[in-house]
Structure formats: structure tokens, C-alpha cells
Design a protein around this motif. Structure first.
Motif, mmCIF file in Angstrom:
data_model
loop_
_atom_site.group_PDB
_atom_site.id
_atom_site.type_symbol
_atom_site.label_atom_id
_atom_site.label_comp_id
_atom_site.label_asym_id
_atom_site.label_seq_id
_atom_site.Cartn_x
_atom_site.Cartn_y
_atom_site.Cartn_z
ATOM 1 N N ALA A 16 88.148 -39.081 -59.432
ATOM 2 C CA ALA A 16 87.240 -38.040 -59.938
ATOM 3 C C ALA A 16 87.397 -36.744 -59.153
ATOM 4 C CB ALA A 16 85.795 -38.531 -59.891
ATOM 5 N N VAL A 17 87.531 -36.860 -57.835
ATOM 6 C CA VAL A 17 87.704 -35.664 -56.999
ATOM 7 C C VAL A 17 89.037 -34.999 -57.308
ATOM 8 C CG1 VAL A 17 87.979 -34.827 -54.623
ATOM 9 C CG2 VAL A 17 86.141 -36.454 -55.180
ATOM 10 N N MET A 18 90.102 -35.779 -57.402
ATOM 11 C CA MET A 18 91.421 -35.203 -57.699
ATOM 12 C C MET A 18 91.432 -34.555 -59.084
ATOM 13 S SD MET A 18 93.014 -35.547 -54.993
ATOM 14 C CE MET A 18 92.053 -36.180 -53.655
ATOM 15 N N ALA A 19 90.784 -35.190 -60.057
ATOM 16 C CA ALA A 19 90.713 -34.616 -61.406
ATOM 17 C C ALA A 19 89.938 -33.302 -61.389
ATOM 18 C CB ALA A 19 90.074 -35.610 -62.378
ATOM 19 N N ALA A 20 88.884 -33.231 -60.583
ATOM 20 C CA ALA A 20 88.087 -31.999 -60.501
ATOM 21 C C ALA A 20 88.881 -30.883 -59.830
ATOM 22 C CB ALA A 20 86.779 -32.266 -59.760
ATOM 23 N N ILE A 21 89.657 -31.203 -58.811
ATOM 24 C CA ILE A 21 90.495 -30.183 -58.171
ATOM 25 C C ILE A 21 91.510 -29.652 -59.181
ATOM 26 C CG2 ILE A 21 92.265 -29.793 -56.401
ATOM 27 C CD1 ILE A 21 90.608 -31.728 -54.594
ATOM 28 N N LYS A 22 92.101 -30.529 -59.948
ATOM 29 C CA LYS A 22 93.026 -30.094 -60.999
ATOM 30 C C LYS A 22 92.297 -29.218 -62.012
ATOM 31 C CE LYS A 22 96.046 -31.831 -64.663
ATOM 32 N NZ LYS A 22 96.565 -33.058 -65.322
ATOM 33 N N ALA A 23 91.091 -29.623 -62.407
ATOM 34 C CA ALA A 23 90.315 -28.842 -63.372
ATOM 35 C C ALA A 23 89.947 -27.467 -62.812
ATOM 36 C CB ALA A 23 89.058 -29.617 -63.785
ATOM 37 N N CYS A 24 89.721 -27.380 -61.502
ATOM 38 C CA CYS A 24 89.475 -26.072 -60.870
ATOM 39 C C CYS A 24 90.689 -25.173 -61.057
ATOM 40 C CB CYS A 24 89.175 -26.224 -59.382
ATOM 41 S SG CYS A 24 87.514 -26.773 -59.020
ATOM 42 N N HIS A 25 91.864 -25.704 -60.794
ATOM 43 C CA HIS A 25 93.083 -24.917 -60.983
ATOM 44 C C HIS A 25 93.204 -24.472 -62.443
ATOM 45 C CE1 HIS A 25 95.805 -24.941 -57.344
ATOM 46 N NE2 HIS A 25 94.757 -25.628 -56.912
ATOM 47 N N GLN A 26 92.951 -25.385 -63.356
ATOM 48 C CA GLN A 26 93.054 -25.041 -64.773
ATOM 49 C C GLN A 26 92.049 -23.953 -65.147
ATOM 50 O OE1 GLN A 26 92.576 -29.119 -66.097
ATOM 51 N NE2 GLN A 26 94.734 -29.231 -66.709
#
Length: 103
Positions: free
Chosen positions: A51-61
Motif C-alpha cells: 500500500a505504501v509503495m503503491a501510494a508513492i507511485k501514485a504521488c509520482h503519477q
């Protein structure tokens, strides 16, 4: 696995103020239901690893969608298996020691 992450995200070529981009990332963490704490040079995030890694990716997006062509991020990660510990537990531990040994 639970993880504590410290994310410093810097959009490149967007000017000198990053607050709008950081606000977008804060919304990503909120929408993901992750516990997070903004600080002067980044954000601490805690939750399940994926979940944390997905959120970091979503921040970049999200920041790219705002027009940032480049982003540089630094991520520090911490995990432990001996016991559960929140970000607030870590802060409380330091503050307790400070109150036990004031200068």
C-alpha cells in the motif's frame, strides 16, 4: 509487512514552490487510508508495504499529471519484525527520554 517510509519528493523544473505538489501527495496518502505525517522536508508514511509503495507511485503519477516533467524522490524505509511500532510510538519514545533527562 508493515513499513515506515520517509518520502522527499521534488518536482524538477516547476519553480521554487513545491507546496501544491506536496498537497497532492498528501491527498494520495489520505485517499489510500495511510497514516502519514508531513514534516519540513518530506512526509513520513506508515502502512502495509504494498500500500505504501503503491501510494508513492501514485504521488509520482499525480505530480506528473500536474505538469512536472521530472521528479526526484528520496525514500528511506524501515521495517521490524520483533514488535509492532507506529511512527507516533517512535516520537513518544524520544519525548519520554527527554522528559526523564531534561537539560
Amino acid at each position: 509487512m508493515q513499513v515506515h517510509a520517509d518520502l522527499c519528493l521534488i518536482p524538477i523544473g516547476t519553480g521554487v514552490s513545491f507546496s501544491a505538489y506536496i498537497a497532492a501527495c498528501q491527498k494520495v496518502f489520505e485517499d489510500a487510508g495511510l497514516s502519514h505525517q508531513l514534516h519540513a522536508y518530506g512526509t513520513n508514511v506508515e502502512g502495509e508495504w504494498d500500500a505504501v509503495m503503491a501510494a508513492i507511485k501514485a504521488c509520482h503519477q499525480a505530480v506528473h499529471a500536474m505538469g512536472a516533467m521530472r521528479i526526484s524522490s528520496t525514500v528511506k524505509l524501515g521495517t521490524r519484525t520483533d514488535r509492532a511500532q507506529t511512527l507516533q510510538d517512535k516520537i513518544d519514545s524520544v519525548n519520554n527520554k527527554r522528559s526523564e533527562n531534561p537539560r
